[in-house]
Design a protein around this motif. Structure first.
Motif, mmCIF file in Angstrom:
data_model
loop_
_atom_site.group_PDB
_atom_site.id
_atom_site.type_symbol
_atom_site.label_atom_id
_atom_site.label_comp_id
_atom_site.label_asym_id
_atom_site.label_seq_id
_atom_site.Cartn_x
_atom_site.Cartn_y
_atom_site.Cartn_z
ATOM 1 N N HIS A 1 41.693 33.854 32.106
ATOM 2 C CA HIS A 1 42.891 34.447 32.682
ATOM 3 C C HIS A 1 43.711 33.405 33.429
ATOM 4 O O HIS A 1 43.176 32.481 34.046
ATOM 5 C CB HIS A 1 42.509 35.559 33.672
ATOM 6 N N VAL B 1 45.566 32.981 36.628
ATOM 7 C CA VAL B 1 45.376 33.702 37.883
ATOM 8 C C VAL B 1 46.116 33.014 39.032
ATOM 9 O O VAL B 1 46.056 31.791 39.190
ATOM 10 C CB VAL B 1 43.874 33.801 38.244
ATOM 11 N N ALA C 1 35.963 42.261 36.465
ATOM 12 C CA ALA C 1 36.227 41.706 35.135
ATOM 13 C C ALA C 1 35.989 42.751 34.048
ATOM 14 O O ALA C 1 36.755 42.843 33.076
ATOM 15 C CB ALA C 1 35.350 40.485 34.894
ATOM 16 N N THR D 1 47.653 37.407 35.903
ATOM 17 C CA THR D 1 46.968 38.248 36.886
ATOM 18 C C THR D 1 47.176 37.696 38.283
ATOM 19 O O THR D 1 46.936 36.512 38.531
ATOM 20 C CB THR D 1 45.455 38.328 36.585
ATOM 21 N N ASN E 1 48.920 41.953 35.467
ATOM 22 C CA ASN E 1 47.867 42.680 36.174
ATOM 23 C C ASN E 1 47.942 42.368 37.661
ATOM 24 O O ASN E 1 48.223 41.233 38.058
ATOM 25 C CB ASN E 1 46.484 42.271 35.658
ATOM 26 N N SER F 1 37.111 33.105 32.755
ATOM 27 C CA SER F 1 37.138 33.917 31.530
ATOM 28 C C SER F 1 38.424 33.712 30.737
ATOM 29 O O SER F 1 38.638 34.390 29.726
ATOM 30 C CB SER F 1 37.000 35.401 31.895
ATOM 31 N N LYS G 1 36.013 34.346 38.661
ATOM 32 C CA LYS G 1 35.469 35.000 37.470
ATOM 33 C C LYS G 1 36.527 35.130 36.386
ATOM 34 O O LYS G 1 36.284 34.811 35.213
ATOM 35 C CB LYS G 1 34.926 36.381 37.854
ATOM 36 N N LEU G 2 37.709 35.570 36.753
ATOM 37 C CA LEU G 2 38.764 35.777 35.767
ATOM 38 C C LEU G 2 39.287 34.456 35.210
ATOM 39 O O LEU G 2 39.533 34.330 34.005
ATOM 40 C CB LEU G 2 39.906 36.576 36.395
ATOM 41 N N MET H 1 38.841 45.242 34.174
ATOM 42 C CA MET H 1 40.040 44.649 33.577
ATOM 43 C C MET H 1 39.967 44.666 32.079
ATOM 44 O O MET H 1 40.955 44.924 31.381
ATOM 45 C CB MET H 1 40.219 43.216 34.092
#
Length: 372
Positions: free
Chosen positions: A27, A29, A364, A6, A198, A25, A21-22, A367
């Motif tokens: 991801h 990034v 989030a 992402t 993404n 979680s 946040k991602l 997504m």
């Protein structure tokens, strides 16, 4: 196989909150930022006020995310020792016609879930703030101020600790949809090309430039920018008020109001000047000082004359839809524009700082529903 899962475009408070946040979680990034430093535009050119959620239309993104984000921001700051202060705010009526609007504001706030407002008589308000003159007021107990740079740096630190990467001086110039994601052309010194699954456009004032570079994106899915410039004026001396002071709002503007910061500084503003979709321009017209002074003197009659000096200036990335100014946040995902893996954020002005953690939660969720 994509180079990164992402890519988040924009290292303002919202982009960094999303990346945090991602990354937390799970991801992979990467944050792309066009400037050489983070948070150089709207995120660093605002009042640093933690808004209660009073003024926004019931059910709007701004109302929902401000109320939720306010609680999240305070809890975040408490847990990380990010400086903040619940200063409270007085919304003051300076004319008879404004007194009748006070209960309407209380009702509007209650519809947004803000139920702690207190109606005050003129005497009670002026007892709280001896320099104030008004004909009635509302007390907002949950309004405050935050050290925005410290908050943003804390978010970035947590994002990077969770594995997110930041690339500065790296504007996204083009994005071409390919099988399973996007091929990106970055305008850094190396002219980097990379792929991702993404792509999140959280570039704030630069969101339109990013959108123009997305191959195959129909322009009708991009709202027209209608940037709103606001200037602030300050003066030397001791802060004249402890509460934040806002006049009863008129039309699109909250009026020239008083805010202070955690270091003891204070200022008055902003005014409202539409730039349309022109270039970003941060100069302040010193000749506006008299108009500011006249506005403030309505509720601070003993204000010293001729003391105002230009302080700072910010620009809000407002949008227009169907020829009308749109006063809400806009999330534009694959269900809107038809490009899998692409989420675009437009119109994220005030209360974007207050709402940033709640905005990240929405992204989030989107997504999880729509992206890869």
């Amino acid at each position: 196989m994509a180079d990164v899962q992402t890519v988040v475009v924009g290292a303002g408070v919202i982009g960094i909150a999303i990346a945090r946040k991602l990354a937390r979680s799970g991801h992979d990034v990467l944050i792309l930022e066009a400037e050489e430093k983070i948070a150089q535009h709207t995120s660093s050119r605002n009042s640093q006020v933690v808004h209660a959620g009073i003024y926004y239309p019931a059910g709007s993104w701004r109302a929902k995310l401000c109320v939720a984000g306010k609680t999240m921001l305070y809890e975040y700051c408490k847990g990380r020792h990010v400086p903040f202060e619940i200063t409270q705010k007085l919304i003051v009526a300076v004319e008879d016609a404004h007194v009748a609007r006070l209960p309407l504001l209380v009702e509007k706030a209650a519809a947004n879930g803000v139920t702690d407002l207190v109606m005050l008589s003129a005497a009670d308000a002026m007892a709280l703030e001896p320099n104030l003159k008004c004909k009635g007021a509302i007390l907002s107990p949950s309004t405050g101020i935050v050290d925005a740079p410290a908050f943003i740096l804390s978010l970035l630190g947590e994002a990077e600790a969770a594995g997110a990467m930041l690339a500065l001086a790296s504007p996204l110039q083009a994005a071409r949809p390919v099988t399973g994601g996007f091929e990106l052309q970055v305008g850094d010194a190396q002219r980097t090309t990379l792929t991702c699954k993404n792509l999140i456009n959280a570039a704030g004032l630069g969101a339109w430039d990013v959108a123009k570079g997305v191959d195959g994106l129909n322009p009708r899915h991009v709202p027209r920018p209608y940037f709103a410039k606001g200037s602030w004026f300050g003066m030397a001396g001791r802060a004249p008020f402890q509460h934040l002071i806002y006049p009863v709002p008129d039309d699109e503007s909250l009026g020239v109001h008083y805010t202070r910061d955690l270091g003891g500084g204070f200022r008055f503003g902003p005014d409202l000047e539409y730039l349309g979709d022109s270039e970003l321009e941060y100069s302040i017209d010193a000749e506006k000082a008299d108009a500011f002074e006249n506005s403030v003197r309505r509720w601070w009659p003993d204000m010293p004359q001729g003391m105002f000096q230009p302080d700072s200036c910010g620009i809000r990335p407002r949008i227009m839809l169907d020829g009308k100014t749109q006063s809400d946040f806009m999330f534009s995902g694959p269900k809107d524009h038809g490009i899998d893996g692409l989420l675009q954020l437009f119109g994220f002005e005030s209360p974007g700082l207050t709402s940033s953690l709640a905005i990240a939660d929405v992204v989030a969720q989107l997504m999880g529903e729509n992206m890869r």
